[in-house]
Design a protein around this motif. Structure first.
Motif, PDB file in Angstrom:
ATOM      1  N   ILE A   1      57.402 -43.691  43.605  1.00  0.00           N
ATOM      2  CA  ILE A   1      58.502 -43.716  44.574  1.00  0.00           C
ATOM      3  C   ILE A   1      59.216 -45.064  44.560  1.00  0.00           C
ATOM      4  CG2 ILE A   1      59.027 -43.686  47.047  1.00  0.00           C
ATOM      5  CD1 ILE A   1      58.670 -40.918  45.927  1.00  0.00           C
ATOM      6  N   GLU A   2      58.461 -46.159  44.437  1.00  0.00           N
ATOM      7  CA  GLU A   2      59.065 -47.488  44.438  1.00  0.00           C
ATOM      8  C   GLU A   2      60.039 -47.661  43.284  1.00  0.00           C
ATOM      9  OE1 GLU A   2      55.806 -50.200  44.434  1.00  0.00           O
ATOM     10  OE2 GLU A   2      55.252 -49.757  46.529  1.00  0.00           O
ATOM     11  N   LYS A   3      59.755 -47.033  42.148  1.00  0.00           N
ATOM     12  CA  LYS A   3      60.642 -47.141  40.987  1.00  0.00           C
ATOM     13  C   LYS A   3      61.926 -46.352  41.188  1.00  0.00           C
ATOM     14  CE  LYS A   3      58.031 -45.760  37.629  1.00  0.00           C
ATOM     15  NZ  LYS A   3      57.486 -45.458  36.289  1.00  0.00           N
ATOM     16  N   ILE A   4      61.814 -45.245  41.926  1.00  0.00           N
ATOM     17  CA  ILE A   4      62.948 -44.321  42.039  1.00  0.00           C
ATOM     18  C   ILE A   4      63.819 -44.641  43.243  1.00  0.00           C
ATOM     19  CG2 ILE A   4      63.558 -41.883  42.382  1.00  0.00           C
ATOM     20  CD1 ILE A   4      60.718 -41.349  41.009  1.00  0.00           C
ATOM     21  N   CYS A   5      63.187 -44.767  44.391  1.00  0.00           N
ATOM     22  CA  CYS A   5      63.935 -44.966  45.642  1.00  0.00           C
ATOM     23  C   CYS A   5      63.075 -45.816  46.581  1.00  0.00           C
ATOM     24  CB  CYS A   5      64.260 -43.600  46.262  1.00  0.00           C
ATOM     25  SG  CYS A   5      65.322 -43.650  47.718  1.00  0.00           S
ATOM     26  N   PRO A   6      63.063 -47.149  46.388  1.00  0.00           N
ATOM     27  CA  PRO A   6      62.159 -48.022  47.149  1.00  0.00           C
ATOM     28  C   PRO A   6      62.300 -47.899  48.662  1.00  0.00           C
ATOM     29  CG  PRO A   6      63.225 -49.231  45.366  1.00  0.00           C
ATOM     30  CD  PRO A   6      63.904 -47.907  45.444  1.00  0.00           C
ATOM     31  N   GLU A   7      63.527 -47.590  49.130  1.00  0.00           N
ATOM     32  CA  GLU A   7      63.739 -47.493  50.574  1.00  0.00           C
ATOM     33  C   GLU A   7      63.480 -46.091  51.110  1.00  0.00           C
ATOM     34  OE1 GLU A   7      67.625 -46.393  48.611  1.00  0.00           O
ATOM     35  OE2 GLU A   7      65.969 -47.775  48.276  1.00  0.00           O
ATOM     36  N   ALA A   8      62.926 -45.221  50.266  1.00  0.00           N
ATOM     37  CA  ALA A   8      62.737 -43.817  50.648  1.00  0.00           C
ATOM     38  C   ALA A   8      61.918 -43.683  51.931  1.00  0.00           C
ATOM     39  CB  ALA A   8      62.055 -43.051  49.515  1.00  0.00           C
ATOM     40  N   LYS A   9      62.393 -42.799  52.813  1.00  0.00           N
ATOM     41  CA  LYS A   9      61.696 -42.505  54.065  1.00  0.00           C
ATOM     42  C   LYS A   9      61.322 -41.031  54.137  1.00  0.00           C
ATOM     43  CE  LYS A   9      64.126 -42.370  57.863  1.00  0.00           C
ATOM     44  NZ  LYS A   9      64.916 -42.763  59.056  1.00  0.00           N
ATOM     45  N   ASN A  10      62.218 -40.173  53.628  1.00  0.00           N
ATOM     46  CA  ASN A  10      62.023 -38.728  53.698  1.00  0.00           C
ATOM     47  C   ASN A  10      61.908 -38.116  52.310  1.00  0.00           C
ATOM     48  OD1 ASN A  10      62.290 -38.854  56.502  1.00  0.00           O
ATOM     49  ND2 ASN A  10      64.508 -38.508  56.419  1.00  0.00           N
ATOM     50  N   LEU A  11      60.966 -37.205  52.151  1.00  0.00           N
ATOM     51  CA  LEU A  11      60.784 -36.472  50.900  1.00  0.00           C
ATOM     52  C   LEU A  11      60.859 -34.979  51.195  1.00  0.00           C
ATOM     53  CD1 LEU A  11      59.870 -36.584  47.808  1.00  0.00           C
ATOM     54  CD2 LEU A  11      57.575 -36.126  48.694  1.00  0.00           C
ATOM     55  N   LEU A  12      61.741 -34.283  50.514  1.00  0.00           N
ATOM     56  CA  LEU A  12      61.854 -32.832  50.635  1.00  0.00           C
ATOM     57  C   LEU A  12      61.074 -32.200  49.494  1.00  0.00           C
ATOM     58  CD1 LEU A  12      63.053 -30.212  51.775  1.00  0.00           C
ATOM     59  CD2 LEU A  12      65.100 -30.639  50.386  1.00  0.00           C
ATOM     60  N   LEU A  13      60.088 -31.396  49.826  1.00  0.00           N
ATOM     61  CA  LEU A  13      59.255 -30.731  48.829  1.00  0.00           C
ATOM     62  C   LEU A  13      59.651 -29.259  48.767  1.00  0.00           C
ATOM     63  CD1 LEU A  13      56.815 -30.702  46.896  1.00  0.00           C
ATOM     64  CD2 LEU A  13      55.319 -30.482  48.900  1.00  0.00           C
ATOM     65  N   ILE A  14      60.054 -28.814  47.576  1.00  0.00           N
ATOM     66  CA  ILE A  14      60.495 -27.422  47.394  1.00  0.00           C
ATOM     67  C   ILE A  14      59.426 -26.667  46.609  1.00  0.00           C
ATOM     68  CG2 ILE A  14      62.231 -25.918  46.369  1.00  0.00           C
ATOM     69  CD1 ILE A  14      64.304 -28.031  46.872  1.00  0.00           C
ATOM     70  N   PRO A  15      58.723 -25.736  47.258  1.00  0.00           N
ATOM     71  CA  PRO A  15      57.600 -25.042  46.602  1.00  0.00           C
ATOM     72  C   PRO A  15      58.041 -23.792  45.847  1.00  0.00           C
ATOM     73  CG  PRO A  15      57.706 -24.402  48.894  1.00  0.00           C
ATOM     74  CD  PRO A  15      58.849 -25.368  48.668  1.00  0.00           C
ATOM     75  N   GLU A  16      57.062 -23.185  45.185  1.00  0.00           N
ATOM     76  CA  GLU A  16      57.269 -21.881  44.561  1.00  0.00           C
ATOM     77  C   GLU A  16      57.583 -20.843  45.643  1.00  0.00           C
ATOM     78  OE1 GLU A  16      57.420 -21.026  41.501  1.00  0.00           O
ATOM     79  OE2 GLU A  16      56.356 -22.529  40.312  1.00  0.00           O
ATOM     80  N   ARG A  17      58.170 -19.743  45.228  1.00  0.00           N
ATOM     81  CA  ARG A  17      58.511 -18.696  46.196  1.00  0.00           C
ATOM     82  C   ARG A  17      57.259 -17.973  46.696  1.00  0.00           C
ATOM     83  NH1 ARG A  17      64.124 -17.335  45.948  1.00  0.00           N
ATOM     84  NH2 ARG A  17      65.185 -18.380  44.217  1.00  0.00           N
ATOM     85  N   HIS A  18      56.206 -17.904  45.846  1.00  0.00           N
ATOM     86  CA  HIS A  18      54.993 -17.165  46.240  1.00  0.00           C
ATOM     87  C   HIS A  18      54.089 -18.074  47.079  1.00  0.00           C
ATOM     88  CE1 HIS A  18      53.881 -19.308  42.582  1.00  0.00           C
ATOM     89  NE2 HIS A  18      52.645 -19.312  43.049  1.00  0.00           N
ATOM     90  N   THR A  19      54.606 -18.555  48.160  1.00  0.00           N
ATOM     91  CA  THR A  19      53.883 -19.566  48.938  1.00  0.00           C
ATOM     92  C   THR A  19      52.771 -18.984  49.806  1.00  0.00           C
ATOM     93  OG1 THR A  19      55.703 -19.401  50.517  1.00  0.00           O
ATOM     94  CG2 THR A  19      55.727 -21.264  49.013  1.00  0.00           C
ATOM     95  N   ARG A  20      52.488 -17.697  49.709  1.00  0.00           N
ATOM     96  CA  ARG A  20      51.439 -17.108  50.550  1.00  0.00           C
ATOM     97  C   ARG A  20      50.045 -17.264  49.946  1.00  0.00           C
ATOM     98  NH1 ARG A  20      54.010 -16.435  55.407  1.00  0.00           N
ATOM     99  NH2 ARG A  20      56.135 -15.745  55.016  1.00  0.00           N
ATOM    100  N   SER A  21      49.936 -17.611  48.683  1.00  0.00           N
ATOM    101  CA  SER A  21      48.634 -17.769  48.052  1.00  0.00           C
ATOM    102  C   SER A  21      47.863 -18.917  48.692  1.00  0.00           C
ATOM    103  CB  SER A  21      48.810 -18.055  46.547  1.00  0.00           C
ATOM    104  OG  SER A  21      47.670 -18.671  46.016  1.00  0.00           O
ATOM    105  N   PRO A  22      46.628 -18.673  49.190  1.00  0.00           N
ATOM    106  CA  PRO A  22      45.850 -19.749  49.820  1.00  0.00           C
ATOM    107  C   PRO A  22      45.637 -20.945  48.898  1.00  0.00           C
ATOM    108  CG  PRO A  22      44.851 -17.611  50.276  1.00  0.00           C
ATOM    109  CD  PRO A  22      45.926 -17.371  49.268  1.00  0.00           C
ATOM    110  N   GLU A  23      45.390 -20.671  47.605  1.00  0.00           N
ATOM    111  CA  GLU A  23      45.187 -21.764  46.648  1.00  0.00           C
ATOM    112  C   GLU A  23      46.441 -22.623  46.547  1.00  0.00           C
ATOM    113  OE1 GLU A  23      42.712 -22.667  43.970  1.00  0.00           O
ATOM    114  OE2 GLU A  23      41.453 -21.909  45.590  1.00  0.00           O
ATOM    115  N   TYR A  24      47.575 -21.972  46.457  1.00  0.00           N
ATOM    116  CA  TYR A  24      48.816 -22.726  46.301  1.00  0.00           C
ATOM    117  C   TYR A  24      49.159 -23.492  47.577  1.00  0.00           C
ATOM    118  CZ  TYR A  24      53.528 -24.071  45.170  1.00  0.00           C
ATOM    119  OH  TYR A  24      54.657 -24.825  44.950  1.00  0.00           O
ATOM    120  N   LEU A  25      48.920 -22.877  48.722  1.00  0.00           N
ATOM    121  CA  LEU A  25      49.173 -23.580  49.985  1.00  0.00           C
ATOM    122  C   LEU A  25      48.302 -24.826  50.096  1.00  0.00           C
ATOM    123  CD1 LEU A  25      49.475 -20.630  52.544  1.00  0.00           C
ATOM    124  CD2 LEU A  25      51.310 -22.005  51.566  1.00  0.00           C
TER     125      LEU A  25
END
Length: 431
Positions: free
Chosen positions: A86-110
């Motif tokens: 993160i420091e290399k990309i956006c040192p002042e970063a405060k918020n990160l948006l994580l976009i998951p797979e569509r099949h987010t109901r799998s317990p393993e994936y969650l």
């Protein structure tokens, strides 16, 4: 820093380990110089196969969904690596948006998402989940295996920036491999970092292109160590315009398989290897172990069953398979509880942060283990951290074995860096 594995390791070993260990200072300097010239993928997991006479990567994932398999002892390494990335990309970063797979109901994936959120929280970021599902109009709670919950929210785009309600991120982390193609909502973002880049998605990426880059890396590395690059590099061929369902284009697959098997037989003869060679045919842009078959004789392709043809016709998200890679098969002689196993190395930025064994009790040493019925055995770590031990008898030291896994995993990660540079649509030269 490589923690000490306490998992018992068995299986054949070879002089490759001794050569890697005695060359450790040169190897680490070589990696350091490579990373001065090339940018590592944000995060990576690499499937390895250890045949005893050969240790090679067979798949490199740029959208890994297996961080839940890291043991708690590994997490500090992951947090430190995430901070560095993160420091290399956006040192002042405060918020990160994580976009998951569509099949987010799998317990393993969650559980994987939960671990990623934990790592980036501890790296100093507020993390929220945004869905690519256009039908999602309001936040949805997702129950976790441990009794907790995650909240999946609809994405909002305004003035060229992507975020959530009351949440404007500096960085967007994709944990969706874009097998179905690139959604328009992710394109042409304004002053936001999208990681990995869109051309890393399987709608664009090809395994054959990755292994072309890996071949280049393996040759450089082999020259450094004065060894045959074949010991760490799976040979391959590629065929396009293939339709297993209609049984068209299979002549190319058969010819490529026949040629590759002949090359492998010559190598086996050169090294006095008595095993029967095989090749693996798989979708050139597939994941999740879909569209994979083992071929021990090219004549087998004359009589493929209807079930196999159907299985080889469709990859993830219902995508039709029209291109395949024909890859030299690397048998696995690693065993866990008497079941065939293969190590998987997990990395963030340029750092190895851990790994696990993929185990399948019903698959043979020459078959794909990433299939229904597989299990995972985390590589457990001792309380005290220990570096590799040069001079130890090859195969006797778990840290030495894991260091070797980490070297090959990092070679595949470096190849992915080469690959992404070569296929970057914004670069001056596009291959």
């Amino acid at each position: 820093m490589v923690p000490n594995l306490v998992t018992a390791l068995t299986g054949p070993i070879n002089e490759l380990e001794a050569r890697v260990l005695e060359s450790m200072p040169a190897i680490e300097r070589w990696f350091r110089l490579e990373w001065m010239e090339h940018t590592p993928p944000f995060y990576t997991s690499v499937d390895l196969r250890n045949a005893g006479f050969k240790l090679a990567p067979v798949d490199t994932n740029l959208f890994p969904g297996s961080f839940n398999h890291l043991t708690p002892q590994m997490l500090p390494l992951a947090v430190q690596a995430a901070m560095a990335a993160i420091e290399k990309i956006c040192p002042e970063a405060k918020n990160l948006l994580l976009i998951p797979e569509r099949h987010t109901r799998s317990p393993e994936y969650l559980a994987n998402l939960q671990c990623l959120i934990q790592v980036f929280n501890q790296a100093g970021l507020n993390v929220r989940l945004g869905s690519l599902d256009e039908d999602l109009k309001s936040p949805v709670p997702l129950a976790l295996p441990d009794g907790g919950e995650l909240v999946l929210e609809p994405l909002l785009r305004a003035r060229g920036r992507l975020g959530l309600k009351d949440f404007d991120p500096c960085t967007i982390l994709l944990n969706n491999d874009l097998s179905a193609g690139t959604p328009a909502i992710l394109e042409d973002l304004h002053q936001q970092y999208l990681l990995p880049p869109l051309h890393a998605g399987w709608g664009v990426r090809r395994k054959s292109r990755h292994f072309r880059s890996y071949e280049e890396v393996a040759k450089k590395f082999a020259k450094l160590l004065g060894m045959d690059p074949w010991l760490i590099n799976p040979m391959y061929g590629q065929c396009g315009q293939v339709d297993f369902g209609e049984a068209t284009g299979l002549e190319c697959v058969q010819s490529a398989a026949d040629q590759l098997l002949a090359k492998v037989r010559r190598k086996y003869k050169e090294y006095g290897i008595a095993e029967k060679p095989f090749v693996v045919v798989k979708a050139d842009n597939g994941t999740y172990g879909m569209g994979v078959m083992t071929v021990r004789d090219a004549k087998e392709l004359d009589e493929i069953s209807r079930h196999t043809r159907e299985r080889m016709s469709v990859a993830k998200d219902g995508q039709h398979i029209s291109e395949v890679i024909i890859q030299e098969g690397v048998p696995t002689h690693e065993r866990v509880a008497d079941a065939a196993a293969e190590p998987v190395v997990c990395m963030i930025d340029r750092y190895v942060v851990g790994g696990f064994y993929r185990v399948h009790g019903e698959r043979g040493i020459d078959e794909n283990l990433n299939a229904p019925g597989s299990d995972v055995v985390p590589l457990a770590f001792a309380e005290s951290t220990q570096l590799p031990r040069p001079g130890a008898k090859p195969g006797a030291s778990a840290p030495n074995r894991f260091y070797m896994y980490g070297v090959i995993g990092r070679l595949a990660m470096l190849a992915a860096a080469y690959e992404l540079e070569a296929t970057d649509p914004d670069a001056e030269i596009y291959e």
